[in-house]
Design a protein around this motif. Structure first.
Motif, mmCIF file in Angstrom:
data_model
loop_
_atom_site.group_PDB
_atom_site.id
_atom_site.type_symbol
_atom_site.label_atom_id
_atom_site.label_comp_id
_atom_site.label_asym_id
_atom_site.label_seq_id
_atom_site.Cartn_x
_atom_site.Cartn_y
_atom_site.Cartn_z
ATOM 1 N N ASN A 177 14.752 9.814 -5.563
ATOM 2 C CA ASN A 177 14.750 11.226 -5.179
ATOM 3 C C ASN A 177 14.037 12.085 -6.217
ATOM 4 O O ASN A 177 13.259 12.991 -5.875
ATOM 5 C CB ASN A 177 16.187 11.720 -4.991
ATOM 6 C CG ASN A 177 16.876 11.082 -3.796
ATOM 7 O OD1 ASN A 177 16.225 10.557 -2.897
ATOM 8 N ND2 ASN A 177 18.206 11.098 -3.786
ATOM 9 N N MET A 178 14.290 11.810 -7.497
ATOM 10 C CA MET A 178 13.685 12.614 -8.549
ATOM 11 C C MET A 178 12.199 12.310 -8.709
ATOM 12 O O MET A 178 11.397 13.230 -8.942
ATOM 13 C CB MET A 178 14.446 12.394 -9.855
ATOM 14 C CG MET A 178 15.838 13.034 -9.836
ATOM 15 S SD MET A 178 16.704 12.986 -11.424
ATOM 16 C CE MET A 178 17.324 11.302 -11.392
ATOM 17 N N LEU B 200 10.083 14.256 -6.317
ATOM 18 C CA LEU B 200 9.827 15.635 -6.731
ATOM 19 C C LEU B 200 8.722 15.702 -7.785
ATOM 20 O O LEU B 200 7.909 16.630 -7.791
ATOM 21 C CB LEU B 200 11.106 16.257 -7.304
ATOM 22 C CG LEU B 200 12.200 16.668 -6.318
ATOM 23 C CD1 LEU B 200 13.385 17.248 -7.082
ATOM 24 C CD2 LEU B 200 11.685 17.672 -5.311
ATOM 25 N N THR C 7 3.430 16.603 -9.701
ATOM 26 C CA THR C 7 2.994 16.938 -11.061
ATOM 27 C C THR C 7 2.153 15.827 -11.681
ATOM 28 O O THR C 7 1.545 16.045 -12.739
ATOM 29 C CB THR C 7 4.214 17.189 -11.964
ATOM 30 O OG1 THR C 7 4.931 15.945 -12.146
ATOM 31 C CG2 THR C 7 5.136 18.227 -11.346
ATOM 32 N N ILE D 31 19.132 17.539 -8.814
ATOM 33 C CA ILE D 31 17.895 17.658 -8.044
ATOM 34 C C ILE D 31 17.367 19.093 -8.110
ATOM 35 O O ILE D 31 16.167 19.322 -8.320
ATOM 36 C CB ILE D 31 18.128 17.234 -6.576
ATOM 37 C CG1 ILE D 31 18.461 15.743 -6.501
ATOM 38 C CG2 ILE D 31 16.894 17.537 -5.733
ATOM 39 C CD1 ILE D 31 17.344 14.823 -6.940
ATOM 40 N N ASP D 32 18.260 20.074 -7.949
ATOM 41 C CA ASP D 32 17.842 21.473 -8.052
ATOM 42 C C ASP D 32 17.331 21.792 -9.445
ATOM 43 O O ASP D 32 16.356 22.551 -9.611
ATOM 44 C CB ASP D 32 19.018 22.397 -7.713
ATOM 45 C CG ASP D 32 19.436 22.299 -6.258
ATOM 46 O OD1 ASP D 32 18.599 21.874 -5.436
ATOM 47 O OD2 ASP D 32 20.598 22.618 -5.942
ATOM 48 N N GLN E 242 13.892 20.413 -9.810
ATOM 49 C CA GLN E 242 12.954 21.262 -9.079
ATOM 50 C C GLN E 242 12.611 22.512 -9.906
ATOM 51 O O GLN E 242 11.464 22.977 -9.903
ATOM 52 C CB GLN E 242 13.560 21.673 -7.740
ATOM 53 C CG GLN E 242 12.634 22.509 -6.856
ATOM 54 C CD GLN E 242 11.386 21.749 -6.441
ATOM 55 O OE1 GLN E 242 11.473 20.713 -5.787
ATOM 56 N NE2 GLN E 242 10.221 22.258 -6.824
ATOM 57 N N ARG E 243 13.587 23.039 -10.626
ATOM 58 C CA ARG E 243 13.333 24.185 -11.497
ATOM 59 C C ARG E 243 12.317 23.819 -12.575
ATOM 60 O O ARG E 243 11.419 24.604 -12.901
ATOM 61 C CB ARG E 243 14.635 24.653 -12.133
ATOM 62 C CG ARG E 243 14.524 25.948 -12.934
ATOM 63 C CD ARG E 243 15.795 26.185 -13.737
ATOM 64 N NE ARG E 243 16.993 26.037 -12.908
ATOM 65 C CZ ARG E 243 18.190 25.791 -13.406
ATOM 66 N NH1 ARG E 243 18.354 25.643 -14.712
ATOM 67 N NH2 ARG E 243 19.240 25.678 -12.614
ATOM 68 N N VAL F 75 9.987 21.495 -12.330
ATOM 69 C CA VAL F 75 8.684 21.364 -11.672
ATOM 70 C C VAL F 75 8.067 22.745 -11.445
ATOM 71 O O VAL F 75 6.860 22.952 -11.669
ATOM 72 C CB VAL F 75 8.826 20.600 -10.344
ATOM 73 C CG1 VAL F 75 7.522 20.626 -9.543
ATOM 74 C CG2 VAL F 75 9.249 19.155 -10.602
ATOM 75 N N ASP F 76 8.891 23.706 -11.030
ATOM 76 C CA ASP F 76 8.376 25.050 -10.749
ATOM 77 C C ASP F 76 7.894 25.751 -12.018
ATOM 78 O O ASP F 76 6.905 26.507 -11.981
ATOM 79 C CB ASP F 76 9.463 25.901 -10.077
ATOM 80 C CG ASP F 76 9.839 25.378 -8.695
ATOM 81 O OD1 ASP F 76 9.025 24.651 -8.091
ATOM 82 O OD2 ASP F 76 10.960 25.682 -8.223
#
Length: 252
Positions: free
Chosen positions: A169-170, A173, A177, A210-211, A214-215, A217-218
């Motif tokens: 899952n990770m 994401l 990148t 996971i959230d 995602q932070r 990555v953003d």
């Protein structure tokens, strides 16, 4: 007075005894023939397993390994060979995930194997297959390239499937990148820590990992604008993150 029927036993003539002797001889011959047939069927030299047919997509298993194992553990004849025992023996091989075995008349054996597909190295000395099952097998020198591409996952016993699913899952994401997880640590309290292929370490904590990833990555484009090399990123916050920068010694 009328004659009464005779109650005397019928007289057994020579034909009766000849028939009895013949019957006994036939039975003895049949028993003897049965014993000889049984001995012949048990004799590997008389009814050997002549060919072993192996099929299935195989990369890590050599056919000769399977054949040698079967002939060593099942040395009897074709008729005496135990299919179920052979099936268990083949499936116990480290690189075999599933197997099926059946006889092929008159003297062959068919073996179909489904091979393990390594997805990760587990705790440094075992492998995980694509389903998160651990198995004890060694990658030889020809597989060093594959070994270098497998992530190293670490975690407590029984967490294999959780660790592999979390990794998948990770990594999905991170694909945007161009970064890859080379090591992932799952603690006894199920806190997640990652090391990426650029040397950056991520601390994701136990919840909402996971959230939190995602932070990262953003915010990575913003962080990357700094004229510094990232050492670690701590994401165990409701909002934001903490970045540790490499010193000159670490950067060197």
């Amino acid at each position: 007075m009328s004659d009464l029927p005779s109650l005397d036993k019928p007289n057994k003539g020579p034909q009766f005894y000849l028939g009895l002797v013949f019957f006994i001889i036939v039975m003895v011959l049949l028993i003897f023939a049965g014993l000889k047939l049984h001995a012949w069927l048990e004799d590997e030299q008389q009814a050997p397993v002549q060919e072993i047919f192996i099929s299935g997509d195989r990369h890590f298993i050599e056919d000769q390994q399977i054949e040698n194992l079967v002939r060593r553990t099942q040395p009897g004849s074709f008729f005496e060979l135990d299919v179920e025992a052979t099936h268990q023996i083949v499936e116990a091989m480290p690189w075999v995930y599933r197997a099926s075995v059946r006889k092929r008349w008159p003297s062959g054996l068919e073996i179909y194997v489904v091979e393990q597909k390594p997805a990760a190295i587990w705790n440094g000395d075992m492998l995980l297959n694509q389903y998160g099952d651990s198995f004890n097998a060694q990658l030889d020198e020809d597989d060093l390239v594959m070994s270098s591409q497998l992530p190293n996952l670490f975690g407590p016993g029984g967490s294999e499937q959780t660790a592999l699913q979390g990794y998948k899952n990770m990594q999905s994401l991170l694909d945007v990148t161009g970064l890859h997880i080379i090591e992932m640590f799952l603690s006894e309290r199920f806190a997640w820590n990652l090391q990426l292929n650029n040397g950056v370490k991520l601390n994701l904590g136990r919840t909402e990992f996971i959230d939190r990833l995602q932070r990262f990555v953003d915010l990575l484009p913003l962080i990357s604008k700094q004229n510094k090399q990232i050492d670690y990123v701590d994401l165990r916050y409701d909002t934001g993150l903490a970045v540790g920068w490499k010193t000159l010694d670490k950067a060197a």
